[in-house]
Enzyme design. Structure first.
Site, PDB file in Angstrom:
ATOM      1  N   CYS A  32      34.450  40.363  37.699  1.00 30.32           N
ATOM      2  CA  CYS A  32      34.927  39.134  37.362  1.00 30.32           C
ATOM      3  C   CYS A  32      33.993  38.332  36.357  1.00 30.32           C
ATOM      4  O   CYS A  32      34.451  37.855  35.585  1.00 30.32           O
ATOM      5  CB  CYS A  32      35.033  38.177  38.914  1.00 30.32           C
ATOM      6  SG  CYS A  32      36.504  38.517  39.600  1.00 30.32           S
ATOM      7  N   CYS A  90      34.535  31.133  38.436  1.00 32.50           N
ATOM      8  CA  CYS A  90      35.388  31.501  39.441  1.00 32.50           C
ATOM      9  C   CYS A  90      36.665  30.387  39.439  1.00 32.50           C
ATOM     10  O   CYS A  90      38.025  30.777  39.639  1.00 32.50           O
ATOM     11  CB  CYS A  90      34.797  31.695  41.069  1.00 32.50           C
ATOM     12  SG  CYS A  90      33.238  32.590  40.803  1.00 32.50           S
TER      13      CYS A  90
END
Lengths: 205, 157, 103, 268
Positions: free
Chosen positions: D229, D177
Site C-alpha cells: 500500500c 491510507c
C-alpha cells in the site's frame, strides 16, 4: 439537576482524558517521529517524502472530517496561487496522448524506473472514455465532461488548473496535485485537458 | 499457411474450425497416452498443428461437451479456473486448448473407465481468447468453445 | 527439493472426489528476469493418480497450467481408508510422489 | 440457454453472445473469485509453515513449539485473532510477524538480521519462512472472532498513533491510507475498496489477510499488504516489523473486532 449531572460527567471526562492518554497534538508528533524511523529510502522514493507541506499537514490533522470554512478557504487560496498556466496561453494538447496518460498507472513508486513513464492514472478513480470499463469511482465520472459543460476558455482554464492543483478548488481533495508536485509536465496536463475538453475526444463522443 | 489459419480462427468461425481440423487429417486414437509427453502437440502454435499432433478423427461441435465453474471474465490471466465435463458416452480423454496462447495446448487428461469425464483445473491465459474443450470418446472427437476475457486489475503499478 | 502435495480425497456413496494442490513454479519460458534474460521453461509434464494399483487419472500438461497447480476429479469406487497415490514428473525430470487416505 | 444449437456458425455465435451478454462485468468477476475458492494454494504455505514450526532449527536446534504468541507458550489456536498485543518480555506491542521474529531469535538463536532476511518470498528459490509461518499460525485462527484488546497503555498509545498514521498524507501524490479507504462503496479500477474506518469495512478486509495472490503466485502476509500500500502511495519503503507497521496493524485489527477470521484467503 440536569446541569449538575452534566458538569460531573464533563469533569469525569476531563480528568479521565488527562490521566490516560497524551493529547492529539502529542500523538501527531509521535506518529511523525515513528514514521521517520519506520521507513527506508528505496530508489527514487527518498525519506523526505515523509515531510509534509502545510496542505498535507492540515489535511492530515482534520482526519477526513470536514474542514472549518475559514481553514478550507485559506488552503484553497494558498494552492490557487501555485498554479502556473502555460506561457503560450494554449491549454489543450492531443487527447490521444491524454488517453495514454490517463491509462498509465506507473510513476514515482519505488518500484518504478525513474526514467520510465509517469502517468496520471486517471482511470484508477474516474470514468472517462466509455470504452474503458475498468474505471474507478473515488472521483466523479468525467464522461462527456466538455459536452455537458461546453468547451469554452473558462472551463479549459478550470480543467487545467484542477489537474495542476486540485486543492485550489476543493481543500483536502483526494486528487494529487499533478502540476504543483511535479508529477506531470505542462504538456501532459495539456494533453489531459484535451482528453476532457476536445470535442473529438472519446470522452465527449 | 499457418498465419492464414490463425487469422481465420481469430474470426471465431465454427465452420472454419471444422474445415481446418478436417483438412489437418486426424491420426488414429490412442496417441494420448499416460507417462508420455506429446512434445509435438504442446509445441504446436496453431489449432490444426495441435490436433494433428494429438491424432484422432474429425471433431464435432457438441453441446455434450460443457464448461462449468469457468467464468467469462478472468480478473487475472495468471490463474483462470476451467471446468470441463463431457456427457458423450465412452469419453476417453479431455484436452484444454487456448487459442491465443503462444502454444495452444494447455493440458490433456486421460479418462479411464470408472473415472467421471469431469475435470477442474486452472490455466494461464496471455490475453482474451477462445478456449476449446476437446473430448475424445470412442475414438471420435468433439469440441466446445468459450471466450474468456482477461482484464487488467488494480492500481496499474 | 519440492514441497509435498496437498491431497484431499473423500468418498460419498460410490464416488471418490480427489482434489490436489501441487507446489510448482510452472515457469512458461516466456518470462524475463530483471536482467532481461529469459527464464527457462520448467513445468510439470505428467501427472498420474492411482487407487488400489489402478490408474484413475493421467494427464499431460504444458506450460499453460497455472503456477501451484490445482486439479479435481471424481472416480467410481474407493472406500474410507483406501490409499490414493499421486505422482508428478516435471520438465527437469524431477519427480514427486505423495499419498493420501480417502476420508 | 436451452435453445438448440444449429449447424451454422453465425447462429451458434449469436446464441452464445446473447447468453453471455446478460451478466455484468462485476458479476462475472465475482464468479471468477468464487471459482478460485475451492483449492487455495495458500494451503501449501500452511503445510510448509507447520513443518517449520515443528522443526528443530537454528543454532540452538529447537522448534518454535514453545513460542508464546500471547496466550501461552505453544498455543497457536486462536492466537492470531488477539494480535497485535503488548508483550512484557519484549516490552513492546507486537504483531504476528514481529513476534515470530522474536521467537526465532530468542528460542532458536538466529540473529535478528537472519530472522528478517527474507520477509517476503519470490519464487521457489527465494521462499520466505516468515510468510509460511504466518500462513500456518493464521490458519489456526480460522473461524475465530477477532478479539484485540486495548488494555495496556502501550496498546492504547499504539492504536492512537496507528490512527494518526492512517490519516497521514504525504509524498508527491499527497496520498494516505485515508485517500482510498475512508469512503463507502468506492473502487480503484474494478477493485472494491474497503472503508477501514468502520467496523464492517475493517472486518471484511482484515479477516481476509493473509492471502494467496494469484497475480504473484505467492502467499502474502499483512506486513506485505501494508508495504505494498505504501509503495503505491509513493512513500519510501515501510521497514518490515517497524513500529509504524505494528501501529497501523493494531489500528486495523482492533477496528475489525468481532469479525470472524477467514484466512489465508485467495485474491486476484
Amino acid at each position: 439537576m440536569r446541569n449538575a449531572t452534566l458538569a460531573a460527567a464533563l469533569l469525569a471526562f476531563a480528568v479521565g482524558a488527562c490521566v490516560t492518554t497524551p493529547s492529539d497534538q502529542e500523538l501527531a508528533g509521535k506518529a511523525a517521529v515513528m514514521l521517520k524511523s519506520s521507513f527506508k529510502a528505496n530508489g527514487q522514493a527518498t525519506l523526505d517524502r515523509l515531510d509534509q507541506d502545510e496542505t498535507q499537514r492540515i489535511c492530515s490533522e482534520f482526519a477526513g472530517k470536514a474542514l472549518p470554512g475559514d481553514v478550507a478557504q485559506k488552503l484553497e487560496k494558498l494552492n490557487l496561487a501555485t498554479i502556473k498556466y502555460p506561457a503560450d496561453g494554449k491549454l489543450t494538447g492531443d487527447w490521444r496522448n491524454g488517453e495514454k496518460i490517463a491509462q498509465e498507472g506507473r510513476g514515482k513508486q519505488f518500484s518504478d524506473d525513474p526514467s520510465g513513464p509517469v502517468g496520471g492514472n486517471c482511470y484508477a478513480c474516474h470514468q472517462l472514455a466509455p470504452q474503458e470499463l475498468a474505471y474507478g469511482t473515488i472521483g466523479p465520472s468525467l464522461y462527456q465532461f466538455g459536452k455537458l459543460r461546453g468547451y469554452g476558455m473558462e472551463t479549459q482554464r478550470y480543467v487545467y488548473g484542477k489537474i495542476y492543483n486540485p486543492e485550489a478548488y476543493a481543500a483536502c481533495s483526494n486528487m494529487p496535485r499533478f502540476g504543483h508536485n511535479g508529477i506531470l509536465s505542462e504538456q501532459q496536463i495539456k494533453d489531459l485537458t484535451a482528453l476532457l475538453m476536445d470535442p473529438q475526444s472519446p470522452v465527449n463522443r | 499457411m499457418n498465419r492464414g489459419r490463425r487469422d481465420a480462427l481469430h474470426k471465431g468461425s465454427r465452420a472454419t474450425l471444422l474445415a481446418l481440423v478436417a483438412a489437418a487429417g486426424w491420426l488414429p486414437s490412442g496417441a494420448v497416452r499416460a507417462q508420455a509427453w506429446n512434445k509435438a502437440a504442446f509445441d504446436a502454435h496453431t489449432l490444426g498443428d495441435t490436433m494433428k499432433a494429438l491424432g484422432g478423427g474429425e471433431p464435432t461441435q457438441s453441446k455434450d461437451v460443457a464448461f462449468f465453474q469457468t467464468p467469462e471474465i478472468a480478473e487475472n490471466g495468471a490463474v483462470v479456473p476451467i471446468g470441463v465435463s463431457s456427457s458423450v458416452p465412452k469419453t476417453e480423454a479431455i484436452a484444454i486448448l487456448i487459442e491465443k496462447n503462444p502454444n495452444m495446448l494447455a493440458a490433456v487428461f486421460d479418462i479411464p473407465p470408472g473415472t467421471e469425464p469431469t475435470i477442474t483445473t486452472r490455466v494461464k491465459m496471455a490475453q482474451t481468447s477462445n478456449v476449446y474443450a476437446l473430448v475424445r470418446a470412442d475414438g471420435k472427437y468433439y469440441v466446445a468453445s468459450k471466450e474468456i476475457k482477461v482484464t487488467l486489475g488494480g492500481c496499474g503499478g | 527439493m519440492s514441497d509435498p502435495m496437498k491431497i484431499r480425497a473423500s468418498v460419498t456413496g460410490d464416488t471418490t472426489e480427489v482434489k490436489v494442490l501441487m507446489s510448482h513454479e510452472m515457469e512458461t519460458g516466456q518470462r524475463k528476469d530483471t536482467d532481461g534474460k529469459t527464464i527457462p521453461a520448467w513445468f510439470i509434464q505428467n501427472v498420474s493418480v492411482t487407487w488400489n494399483a489402478k490408474t484413475v487419472l493421467s494427464a499431460q500438461w504444458g506450460t499453460a497450467v497455472a503456477k501451484n497447480p490445482f486439479l479435481s476429479f471424481k472416480f467410481k469406487g474407493g472406500a474410507k481408508g483406501d490409499k490414493i497415490t499421486i505422482t508428478w514428473i516435471d520438465s527437469r525430470a524431477d519427480k514427486r510422489t505423495d499419498e493420501a487416505v480417502i476420508s | 440457454m436451452s435453445r438448440p444449437i444449429r449447424g451454422t456458425a453465425a447462429l451458434w455465435l449469436l446464441a452464445a453472445a446473447s447468453a453471455w451478454g446478460q451478466s455484468s462485468t462485476v458479476d462475472e468477476i465475482a464468479r471468477y473469485r468464487a471459482a478460485l475458492q475451492d483449492g487455495n494454494p495458500a494451503e501449501l504455505w500452511e503445510a510448509r509453515g507447520e513443518e517449520l514450526w515443528k522443526q528443530k532449527r537454528g543454532p540452538k536446534q529447537v522448534s518454535l513449539e514453545r513460542c508464546d504468541l500471547g496466550i501461552g507458550p505453544g498455543v497457536v489456536k486462536g492466537a492470531y485473532a488477539r494480535l497485535p498485543a503488548y508483550f512484557a518480555d519484549s516490552d513492546r506491542v507486537m504483531d504476528l510477524e514481529t513476534r515470530l521474529v522474536w521467537c526465532v531469535v530468542t528460542l532458536q538463536g538466529y540473529s535478528e538480521a537472519e530472522a528478517k532476511a527474507r520477509p517476503f518470498g519470490n519464487g521457489s528459490d527465494r521462499r520466505s519462512d516468515i510468510e509460511a509461518l504466518v500462513a500456518f499460525v493464521t490458519s489456526e485462527s480460522r473461524g475465530v472472532a477477532m478479539n484485540v484488546g486495548l488494555t495496556h497503555p502501550k496498546e492504547i498509545e499504539m492504536y492512537r498513533i496507528g490512527e494518526k498514521i492512517f490519516y497521514y498524507r504525504g509524498g508527491p501524490h499527497d496520498f494516505g491510507c485515508v485517500t482510498c479507504h475512508a469512503d463507502e462503496g468506492k473502487r480503484i479500477r474494478l477493485q472494491d475498496l474497503p472503508k477501514l474506518t468502520t467496523r464492517e469495512g475493517a472486518q471484511k478486509a482484515y479477516t481476509t489477510w493473509p492471502a494467496y495472490r494469484v497475480s504473484q503466485g505467492e502467499l502474502r502476509s499483512f506486513q506485505w499488504r501494508l508495504n505494498d500500500c505504501f509503495r503505491q502511495q509513493r512513500f519510501p519503503e515501510l521497514v518490515f516489523g517497524s513500529d509504524a507497521s505494528v501501529a497501523l496493524t493494531l489500528y486495523l485489527a482492533r477496528n475489525a473486532n468481532g469479525g470472524i477470521f477467514d484466512a489465508p484467503a485467495i485474491k486476484r
